[in-house]
Design a protein around this motif. Structure first.
Motif, PDB file in Angstrom:
ATOM      1  N   ALA A 197      19.789   7.606   0.736  1.00 57.13           N
ATOM      2  CA  ALA A 197      19.013   8.372   1.717  1.00 57.13           C
ATOM      3  C   ALA A 197      18.363   7.403   2.718  1.00 57.13           C
ATOM      4  CB  ALA A 197      17.951   9.209   1.029  1.00 57.13           C
ATOM      5  N   VAL A 198      18.330   7.804   3.975  1.00 60.60           N
ATOM      6  CA  VAL A 198      17.800   6.944   5.032  1.00 60.60           C
ATOM      7  C   VAL A 198      16.460   7.475   5.522  1.00 60.60           C
ATOM      8  CG1 VAL A 198      18.203   6.067   7.373  1.00 60.60           C
ATOM      9  CG2 VAL A 198      20.121   6.280   5.768  1.00 60.60           C
ATOM     10  N   GLY A 199      15.447   6.622   5.527  1.00 62.73           N
ATOM     11  CA  GLY A 199      14.188   6.940   6.173  1.00 62.73           C
ATOM     12  C   GLY A 199      13.018   7.284   5.281  1.00 62.73           C
ATOM     13  N   LEU A 200      13.241   7.619   4.018  1.00 59.45           N
ATOM     14  CA  LEU A 200      12.132   8.022   3.159  1.00 59.45           C
ATOM     15  C   LEU A 200      11.144   6.879   2.963  1.00 59.45           C
ATOM     16  CD1 LEU A 200      10.717  10.104   1.384  1.00 59.45           C
ATOM     17  CD2 LEU A 200      12.186   9.361  -0.516  1.00 59.45           C
ATOM     18  N   THR A 201      11.637   5.718   2.609  1.00 60.12           N
ATOM     19  CA  THR A 201      10.746   4.576   2.388  1.00 60.12           C
ATOM     20  C   THR A 201       9.959   4.256   3.657  1.00 60.12           C
ATOM     21  OG1 THR A 201      12.219   3.668   0.708  1.00 60.12           O
ATOM     22  CG2 THR A 201      10.649   2.142   1.711  1.00 60.12           C
ATOM     23  N   ALA A 202      10.631   4.266   4.794  1.00 52.18           N
ATOM     24  CA  ALA A 202       9.957   3.965   6.067  1.00 52.18           C
ATOM     25  C   ALA A 202       8.893   5.012   6.381  1.00 52.18           C
ATOM     26  CB  ALA A 202      10.982   3.886   7.195  1.00 52.18           C
ATOM     27  N   ALA A 203       9.203   6.281   6.175  1.00 47.18           N
ATOM     28  CA  ALA A 203       8.243   7.351   6.478  1.00 47.18           C
ATOM     29  C   ALA A 203       7.016   7.264   5.579  1.00 47.18           C
ATOM     30  CB  ALA A 203       8.913   8.715   6.329  1.00 47.18           C
ATOM     31  N   VAL A 204       7.229   7.014   4.310  1.00 41.14           N
ATOM     32  CA  VAL A 204       6.125   6.935   3.355  1.00 41.14           C
ATOM     33  C   VAL A 204       5.272   5.694   3.621  1.00 41.14           C
ATOM     34  CG1 VAL A 204       5.629   6.545   0.903  1.00 41.14           C
ATOM     35  CG2 VAL A 204       7.243   8.329   1.581  1.00 41.14           C
ATOM     36  N   ALA A 205       5.917   4.557   3.801  1.00 36.53           N
ATOM     37  CA  ALA A 205       5.177   3.328   4.082  1.00 36.53           C
ATOM     38  C   ALA A 205       4.425   3.446   5.406  1.00 36.53           C
ATOM     39  CB  ALA A 205       6.123   2.128   4.105  1.00 36.53           C
ATOM     40  N   GLY A 206       5.049   4.058   6.396  1.00 40.17           N
ATOM     41  CA  GLY A 206       4.400   4.251   7.690  1.00 40.17           C
ATOM     42  C   GLY A 206       3.189   5.157   7.593  1.00 40.17           C
ATOM     43  N   CYS A 207       3.326   6.228   6.844  1.00 39.47           N
ATOM     44  CA  CYS A 207       2.214   7.163   6.630  1.00 39.47           C
ATOM     45  C   CYS A 207       1.024   6.440   6.004  1.00 39.47           C
ATOM     46  CB  CYS A 207       2.684   8.310   5.730  1.00 39.47           C
ATOM     47  SG  CYS A 207       1.368   9.338   5.054  1.00 39.47           S
ATOM     48  N   LEU A 208       1.288   5.648   4.985  1.00 39.78           N
ATOM     49  CA  LEU A 208       0.208   4.925   4.313  1.00 39.78           C
ATOM     50  C   LEU A 208      -0.353   3.813   5.198  1.00 39.78           C
ATOM     51  CD1 LEU A 208       1.575   4.840   0.668  1.00 39.78           C
ATOM     52  CD2 LEU A 208      -0.190   6.330   1.634  1.00 39.78           C
ATOM     53  N   ALA A 209       0.503   3.156   5.964  1.00 41.68           N
ATOM     54  CA  ALA A 209       0.035   2.107   6.873  1.00 41.68           C
ATOM     55  C   ALA A 209      -0.924   2.684   7.913  1.00 41.68           C
ATOM     56  CB  ALA A 209       1.223   1.434   7.553  1.00 41.68           C
ATOM     57  N   GLU A 210      -0.674   3.908   8.357  1.00 42.51           N
ATOM     58  CA  GLU A 210      -1.550   4.544   9.345  1.00 42.51           C
ATOM     59  C   GLU A 210      -2.980   4.711   8.839  1.00 42.51           C
ATOM     60  OE1 GLU A 210       0.132   8.220  10.745  1.00 42.51           O
ATOM     61  OE2 GLU A 210       1.889   7.198  11.583  1.00 42.51           O
ATOM     62  N   VAL A 211      -3.153   4.792   7.526  1.00 41.97           N
ATOM     63  CA  VAL A 211      -4.503   4.919   6.960  1.00 41.97           C
ATOM     64  C   VAL A 211      -4.949   3.618   6.284  1.00 41.97           C
ATOM     65  CG1 VAL A 211      -4.450   7.435   6.750  1.00 41.97           C
ATOM     66  CG2 VAL A 211      -3.613   6.042   4.853  1.00 41.97           C
TER      67      VAL A 211
END
Length: 132
Positions: free
Chosen positions: A81-95
């Protein structure tokens, strides 16, 4: 059973769950000791790295620096699957929360600093809820 590949479905259905306990990263100079029950093992040139319950590391006198909470994304994600790790890490990085991601065959697992467990869980729940 094949895992989900669609990023939209993965994000909307990921149901993050905080596992009980605190976990630590330990690096070992040789083999993993008999009886040690790591939840993650990584073979590195410098020696194995294991993630174990803090109580277990303490009882065996294993040194560590990082104390983490363990969050499992309760959706069967495909390994390709493409993008799950990036989306989750990005979400957490934003906070302002860092995460260490480990992919198992069935689920993705996140290790975040123990003091950030609840804010991380809330951010991930919001990410899932905000999906169309």
């Amino acid at each position: 059973m094949a895992g989900e590949r669609d990023l939209q479905k993965l994000l909307s259905g990921m149901r993050p769950v905080l596992n009980p306990g605190r976990y630590v990263y330990c690096t070992l100079s040789g083999r993993v000791p008999a009886g040690l029950r790591p939840v993650v093992t990584v073979a590195e040139a410098e020696g194995p790295t294991v993630v174990v319950a803090q109580e277990e590391a303490d009882s065996l006198g294993l040194p560590y620096e990082y104390v983490a909470a363990w969050i499992t994304l309760e959706i069967h994600s495909a390994l390709e699957a493409v993008g799950l790790t990036a989306a989750v890490a990005g979400c957490l990085a934003e906070v302002g929360i860092s995460c260490n991601v480990v992919a198992g065959f069935h689920h993705d697992h996140l290790f975040v600093a123990a003091e950030h467990a609840e804010p991380a869980l809330a951010a991930l729940q919001k990410l899932a809820a905000d999906q169309p």
